[in-house]
Design an enzyme around this catalytic site. Structure first.
Site, PDB file in Angstrom:
ATOM      1  N   HIS A   1       0.828  -1.206   0.000  1.00 22.28           N
ATOM      2  CA  HIS A   1       0.000   0.000   0.000  1.00 22.28           C
ATOM      3  C   HIS A   1       0.860   1.254   0.000  1.00 22.28           C
ATOM      4  O   HIS A   1       2.062   1.220   0.243  1.00 22.28           O
ATOM      5  CB  HIS A   1      -0.945   0.000   1.207  1.00 22.28           C
ATOM      6  CG  HIS A   1      -0.257   0.063   2.538  1.00 22.28           C
ATOM      7  ND1 HIS A   1       0.134   1.251   3.126  1.00 22.28           N
ATOM      8  CD2 HIS A   1       0.109  -0.904   3.411  1.00 22.28           C
ATOM      9  CE1 HIS A   1       0.699   1.018   4.292  1.00 22.28           C
ATOM     10  NE2 HIS A   1       0.714  -0.292   4.492  1.00 22.28           N
TER      11      HIS A   1
ATOM     12  N   CYS B   1       2.767  -4.694   7.153  1.00 24.46           N
ATOM     13  CA  CYS B   1       2.532  -4.604   5.721  1.00 24.46           C
ATOM     14  C   CYS B   1       3.663  -3.836   5.035  1.00 24.46           C
ATOM     15  O   CYS B   1       4.506  -3.229   5.683  1.00 24.46           O
ATOM     16  CB  CYS B   1       1.181  -3.961   5.458  1.00 24.46           C
ATOM     17  SG  CYS B   1      -0.196  -4.937   6.121  1.00 24.46           S
TER      18      CYS B   1
END
Length: 222
Positions: free
Chosen positions: A179, A195
């Site tokens: 992301h 992440c």
């Protein structure tokens, strides 16, 4: 795609649950022989207007040049379209034909939240809504209000301008994401909850290249 270890150890499962991102580990070895820059895109970090949102310019001269988006020589046995994440070196490679790759600087998980293994990009979303897991809300009460309703898209959203969602071989959400991030200074560091984050201008570029589906393998190595 094989996941050789299924996280049998309850301690490891607990650690990943706390991270809000989980996956299965593997012993995947990626054959890389050399990386040499062919082209660098240091001028690609200016202001961007996208879907009605205005992303500010990144002061890219304050980011180590090795983390600027660039085309590099990269030898691997993986097929074009594969994403290889080297968490130790803080690079993400999108494999191109003929021994090339697009290399992006990344931020990775904090110590204890790091992960490795294989997955695939099941789907992707522009300007995603962020739903922190309950485990994260327990650690950070300031985000608890977003667990159910989510934080709407915007330039301060922790998922940034784009998100790609990683699923395992059984078609289950690993809770790991590739992301964007508004925190450009975190690139090259271990700052996330597990992440993989990219500068917003970079995640927009990567997003445009990725086609969701099982053919888009993601290999994360330590």
């Amino acid at each position: 795609m094989r996941f050789r270890h299924s996280m049998i150890a309850s301690g490891l499962l607990s650690m990943l649950a706390l991270a809000g991102c989980s996956t299965t580990s593997s012993d995947t070895k990626v054959a890389t022989i050399r990386t040499e820059t062919n082209q660098i895109f240091s001028d690609a970090y200016g202001p961007v207007t996208d879907a009605g949102y205005s992303l500010p310019a990144i002061p890219i001269n304050r980011v180590d040049k090795k983390f600027h988006r660039q085309i590099v020589d990269f030898e691997t046995k993986e097929r074009p379209g594969t994403i290889i994440v080297n968490t130790r070196e803080r690079f993400l490679y999108y494999i191109l034909p003929n021994g090339k790759a697009v290399r992006y600087g990344i931020g990775v998980g904090k110590q204890g939240f790091a992960w490795s293994g294989e997955a695939y990009v099941a789907w992707k979303q522009e300007w995603p809504t962020w739903h922190p897991p309950k485990e994260m809300a327990a650690r950070r009460p300031d985000v608890a209000r977003y667990v159910e309703d989510g934080m709407g898209p915007g330039i301060n959203n922790p998922l940034g301008a784009r998100a790609m969602y990683l699923f395992n071989e059984k078609g289950q959400d690993t809770l790991f994401r590739l992301h964007g991030t508004p925190e450009w200074a975190s690139i090259g560091t271990a700052a996330s909850s597990g992440c993989i984050r990219l500068m917003n201008q970079d995640v927009i570029d990567l997003y445009s290249r990725v086609r969701p589906g099982r053919a888009t393998k993601v290999v994360v190595i330590q």
